[in-house]
Design an enzyme around this catalytic site. Structure first.
Site, PDB file in Angstrom:
ATOM      1  N   LYS A 196      -4.931   6.281   3.339  1.00 27.22           N
ATOM      2  CA  LYS A 196      -3.637   5.816   3.854  1.00 27.22           C
ATOM      3  C   LYS A 196      -3.037   6.857   4.801  1.00 27.22           C
ATOM      4  CE  LYS A 196      -2.814   3.046  -0.289  1.00 27.22           C
ATOM      5  NZ  LYS A 196      -2.096   2.898  -1.563  1.00 27.22           N
ATOM      6  N   GLN A 214       1.907   5.929  -5.443  1.00 26.64           N
ATOM      7  CA  GLN A 214       0.560   5.442  -5.769  1.00 26.64           C
ATOM      8  C   GLN A 214       0.475   5.121  -7.266  1.00 26.64           C
ATOM      9  OE1 GLN A 214      -1.987   4.991  -3.488  1.00 26.64           O
ATOM     10  NE2 GLN A 214      -3.203   4.132  -5.144  1.00 26.64           N
ATOM     11  N   ASP A 250       4.914  -1.273  -0.270  1.00 24.57           N
ATOM     12  CA  ASP A 250       3.921  -2.015  -1.057  1.00 24.57           C
ATOM     13  C   ASP A 250       4.454  -3.376  -1.515  1.00 24.57           C
ATOM     14  OD1 ASP A 250       1.627  -0.493  -1.009  1.00 24.57           O
ATOM     15  OD2 ASP A 250       2.162   0.711  -2.770  1.00 24.57           O
TER      16      ASP A 250
END
Ligand code: NAP
Length: 281
Positions: free
Chosen positions: A49, A93, A116
């Site tokens: 990422k 994460q 996200d």
């Protein structure tokens, strides 16, 4: 006849080039990723990422916290990034270490920066068919289906898996595209009976090669989201032999994975645009 392999890698490269173009036109965009401790897989995902963001010209901040970080300490870091005007898009994460309440951390994210798309506000807006920020993998699945012009209107679609990050949002998006959607999970009886009925089959269960050729109808479009680390390397949830039955299939690797990263970057641009347009940055 062998299935057309759906090239997520090539599509992702195109999307990433478009994102880089948008970033150039837009000006500075900031993405922050937070990793608490983290196993090998999480380290790889964060690296991918970060590298992809940097390549697209996005200012990427890589926050690493020790495994021993408390929930209160993580919430404080999230609050700091929420308040930081240079950060347009933010993710923590998953999974977080045991002892930290994942739902509480997600709720603490500024929903406008929740790249996200996991905050209850964003999940709720998706459920209400007013999608704001989509979980990147779900967005990637839909873009692959669109790229290969897979007919969804009226199609029988089956999603194997009901996680918040993949199965549920994919199922909602398919339904909003007017497919007739069935969701399967670990309690589904006679899975093959359901999957055999699918014209579009999306598999996100995390079980190596669980979908065998005899579970797939001739001519189906099959999207394999699974990433399983085995002695034979990375494999999907779909047995490669399905390529002899299906009309379309995503490979693993090189299918959904690269699109997840590309769509995360698209989301970061979306967050930045929303913040500028609404006077939030
Ligand atoms: P997850 O949270 O573990 O969810 C798995 C889902 O599959 C659950 O809903 C579970 O049912 C269901 N399931 C498990 N075994 C099953 C079985 N035998 N039959 C039917 N359903 C079954 O996993 P996830 O985060 O959604 O991820 C799924 C897979 O996608 C993993 O391999 C993950 O690594 C991969 N992934 C890939 C990407 C990418 O970019 N390609 C992104 C995210 C995830 P219950 O709800 O009943 O437990």
């Amino acid at each position: 006849m062998a299935a057309t392999m759906m090239d997520g890698k090539a599509l992702a490269e195109r999307v990433r080039a478009e994102v880089a173009e948008e970033v150039r036109a837009f000006g500075e965009i900031g993405l922050a990723t937070v990793l608490v401790g983290g196993g090998a897989a999480s380290q790889v995902y964060i690296r991918l990422k970060q590298e992809a963001a940097a390549k697209a010209g996005i200012a990427a901040k890589d926050v690493r916290l020790p495994e021993t970080t408390s929930e209160a300490e993580l919430l404080e870091v999230v609050a700091g990034l929420n308040a930081d005007d240079a950060v347009d898009a933010l993710l923590v994460q998953l999974p977080v270490p045991k002892g930290i309440d994942e739902a509480k951390v997600i709720r603490a994210l500024d929903p406008d920066k929740d790249v996200d798309g996991l905050h209850p506000l964003n999940a709720g807006e998706l459920m209400l068919a007013r999608p704001r920020i989509l979980p990147a993998t779900a967005r990637g699945v839909m873009e692959i289906l669109a790229e290969y012009r897979i007919e969804l209107d009226g199609a029988r679609a089956v999603v194997v898996g009901r996680s918040e990050i993949v199965g549920k949002p994919v199922a909602q998006l398919l339904e909003q595209a007017n497919a007739t959607v069935t969701i399967c999970h670990s309690h589904t009886r006679d899975l093959a009976r359901v999957t055999l009925d699918a014209e579009v089959l999306v598999v996100a269960a995390g079980r190596a090669a669980m979908i065998s050729p005899d579970m797939v109808a001739a001519g189906a479009a099959v999207i394999d989201v699974g990433i399983n680390r085995t002695d034979a390397g990375l494999v999907g949830d779909v047995d490669p032999g399905v390529a002899n039955v299906a009309a379309y299939l995503t490979p693993v690797p090189g299918g959904v994975g690269p699109m997840t990263i590309a769509c995360l970057l698209q989301n970061a641009v979306g967050c930045a645009r929303f913040r500028r347009e609404n006077g939030l940055a």
